[in-house]
Motif scaffolding. Sequence first.
Motif, mmCIF file in Angstrom:
data_model
loop_
_atom_site.group_PDB
_atom_site.id
_atom_site.type_symbol
_atom_site.label_atom_id
_atom_site.label_comp_id
_atom_site.label_asym_id
_atom_site.label_seq_id
_atom_site.Cartn_x
_atom_site.Cartn_y
_atom_site.Cartn_z
ATOM 1 N N THR A 299 56.090 33.587 2.146
ATOM 2 C CA THR A 299 57.093 32.593 2.509
ATOM 3 C C THR A 299 56.484 31.466 3.336
ATOM 4 O OG1 THR A 299 58.774 34.332 2.560
ATOM 5 C CG2 THR A 299 59.320 32.250 3.644
ATOM 6 N N THR A 300 56.800 30.252 2.981
ATOM 7 C CA THR A 300 56.416 29.091 3.783
ATOM 8 C C THR A 300 57.558 28.760 4.732
ATOM 9 O OG1 THR A 300 54.999 28.170 2.059
ATOM 10 C CG2 THR A 300 55.798 26.648 3.737
ATOM 11 N N ILE A 301 57.231 28.641 6.023
ATOM 12 C CA ILE A 301 58.239 28.348 7.038
ATOM 13 C C ILE A 301 57.961 26.969 7.618
ATOM 14 C CG2 ILE A 301 59.294 29.098 9.197
ATOM 15 C CD1 ILE A 301 58.282 31.929 8.563
ATOM 16 N N THR A 302 58.965 26.114 7.582
ATOM 17 C CA THR A 302 58.854 24.769 8.145
ATOM 18 C C THR A 302 59.815 24.665 9.326
ATOM 19 O OG1 THR A 302 58.402 23.886 5.937
ATOM 20 C CG2 THR A 302 58.995 22.305 7.650
ATOM 21 N N PHE A 303 59.281 24.342 10.508
ATOM 22 C CA PHE A 303 60.122 24.301 11.698
ATOM 23 C C PHE A 303 59.496 23.378 12.743
ATOM 24 C CE2 PHE A 303 56.850 27.171 12.902
ATOM 25 C CZ PHE A 303 56.776 27.143 14.280
ATOM 26 N N ASN A 304 60.268 23.095 13.789
ATOM 27 C CA ASN A 304 59.778 22.330 14.933
ATOM 28 C C ASN A 304 59.957 23.181 16.185
ATOM 29 O OD1 ASN A 304 59.954 20.492 17.318
ATOM 30 N ND2 ASN A 304 59.531 18.945 15.778
ATOM 31 N N PRO A 305 58.898 23.472 16.929
ATOM 32 C CA PRO A 305 59.036 24.366 18.073
ATOM 33 C C PRO A 305 60.012 23.859 19.127
ATOM 34 C CG PRO A 305 56.861 23.332 18.040
ATOM 35 C CD PRO A 305 57.503 23.048 16.723
ATOM 36 N N HIS A 306 60.142 22.544 19.288
ATOM 37 C CA HIS A 306 61.043 21.996 20.297
ATOM 38 C C HIS A 306 62.509 22.116 19.894
ATOM 39 C CE1 HIS A 306 57.904 20.229 22.826
ATOM 40 N NE2 HIS A 306 57.323 19.786 21.721
ATOM 41 N N SER A 307 62.774 22.272 18.618
ATOM 42 C CA SER A 307 64.147 22.187 18.122
ATOM 43 C C SER A 307 64.746 23.500 17.663
ATOM 44 C CB SER A 307 64.203 21.196 16.944
ATOM 45 O OG SER A 307 63.809 19.909 17.342
ATOM 46 N N HIS A 308 63.925 24.487 17.366
ATOM 47 C CA HIS A 308 64.411 25.637 16.607
ATOM 48 C C HIS A 308 64.261 26.982 17.306
ATOM 49 C CE1 HIS A 308 63.714 22.955 12.868
ATOM 50 N NE2 HIS A 308 64.978 22.898 13.239
ATOM 51 N N GLY A 309 64.280 27.003 18.624
ATOM 52 C CA GLY A 309 64.225 28.295 19.295
ATOM 53 C C GLY A 309 63.371 28.248 20.548
ATOM 54 N N THR A 310 63.093 29.421 21.076
ATOM 55 C CA THR A 310 62.341 29.536 22.322
ATOM 56 C C THR A 310 60.935 28.980 22.150
ATOM 57 O OG1 THR A 310 63.597 31.537 22.826
ATOM 58 C CG2 THR A 310 61.607 31.128 24.122
ATOM 59 N N HIS A 311 60.548 28.103 23.059
ATOM 60 C CA HIS A 311 59.232 27.484 22.974
ATOM 61 C C HIS A 311 58.690 27.201 24.370
ATOM 62 C CE1 HIS A 311 62.124 24.161 23.231
ATOM 63 N NE2 HIS A 311 61.162 23.485 23.856
ATOM 64 N N THR A 312 57.378 27.156 24.466
ATOM 65 C CA THR A 312 56.704 26.856 25.729
ATOM 66 C C THR A 312 55.852 25.616 25.526
ATOM 67 O OG1 THR A 312 56.696 29.184 26.380
ATOM 68 C CG2 THR A 312 55.094 27.744 27.469
ATOM 69 N N GLU A 313 55.942 24.695 26.486
ATOM 70 C CA GLU A 313 55.237 23.422 26.352
ATOM 71 C C GLU A 313 54.396 23.123 27.587
ATOM 72 O OE1 GLU A 313 58.861 21.363 25.528
ATOM 73 O OE2 GLU A 313 59.072 20.647 27.600
ATOM 74 N N THR A 314 53.376 22.318 27.368
ATOM 75 C CA THR A 314 52.516 21.858 28.450
ATOM 76 C C THR A 314 52.748 20.375 28.675
ATOM 77 O OG1 THR A 314 50.226 21.794 29.258
ATOM 78 C CG2 THR A 314 50.565 21.342 26.923
ATOM 79 N N ALA A 315 52.026 19.802 29.648
ATOM 80 C CA ALA A 315 52.197 18.388 29.972
ATOM 81 C C ALA A 315 51.878 17.489 28.789
ATOM 82 C CB ALA A 315 51.327 18.015 31.166
ATOM 83 N N GLY A 316 51.134 18.008 27.809
ATOM 84 C CA GLY A 316 50.835 17.246 26.604
ATOM 85 C C GLY A 316 52.069 16.811 25.847
#
Length: 252
Positions: A63-80
């Motif tokens: 299966t190919t999964i297309t998503f955006n980490p900021h929009s589609h669930g729990t995500h962790t981000e850095t200052a970048g």
Amino acid sequence: MLATITHNKETFKVNLSKPIDLSIPLTSKKNPLAWYIDPPKFETVTDGEWVGSVRKGGDVNFTTITFNPHSHGTHTETAGHITEKVHSINKNLKTFFFIAEVVTVIPEPLDNEDDDFILSDKQFKNLLKDKSPEALVIRTLPNAREKKTMNWSNTNWPFVDERAMVRFRESGIKHLLIDLPSVDKEKDGGELKGHHAFWDVNGEIRLDATITEMIYVPHKIPDGTYLLNLQIASFENDATPSKPILYKIETE
């Protein structure tokens, strides 16, 4: 499985067989959404007569999964996330266990034309008192289970007071976790004051500090001190899907 941990000259135990998962999974069905984009896509790969689905006669599921980490669930981000150079979360988050404090906050109304709600600096001052945890987990009320599947776009969710984000930074909090799509106001003209304040982007930028958004803290988890295991996927990107896990601390 019991583990004995010594941290800052204090010893405590955690039961590693009793994890408390704060992550919202990425699914092909009901999924949280934010930032005005479509749901994630789960697409079965096909190649001529071959199909990547055992149910449909294939030899494997593929299966190919297309998503955006900021929009589609729990995500962790850095200052970048907010800098010209896209600093990688995978390169900058190097340790994954932290002492965390869980707090519950009721957003307060702001008397303005947007009918905003805010998590105020005064609230966090009263909740944290003299505590300076490595990580802070914020649960907002109401804490409906619908947070796990909610479309947050155009809801004007509550946001964290910029002064509180400065307080977190100055007190040494490195990892901030919240059950909203962003620590900042949904539509703020791109100012992102909370993000800038927490990472000190215009000062001594904190590349080892993270913000985790769109978590869910179950009702049954009381406020207090826990061991946090902040698990991330190895994405060379400003953000990654993540799986924050809490463990109850048992002091000796």
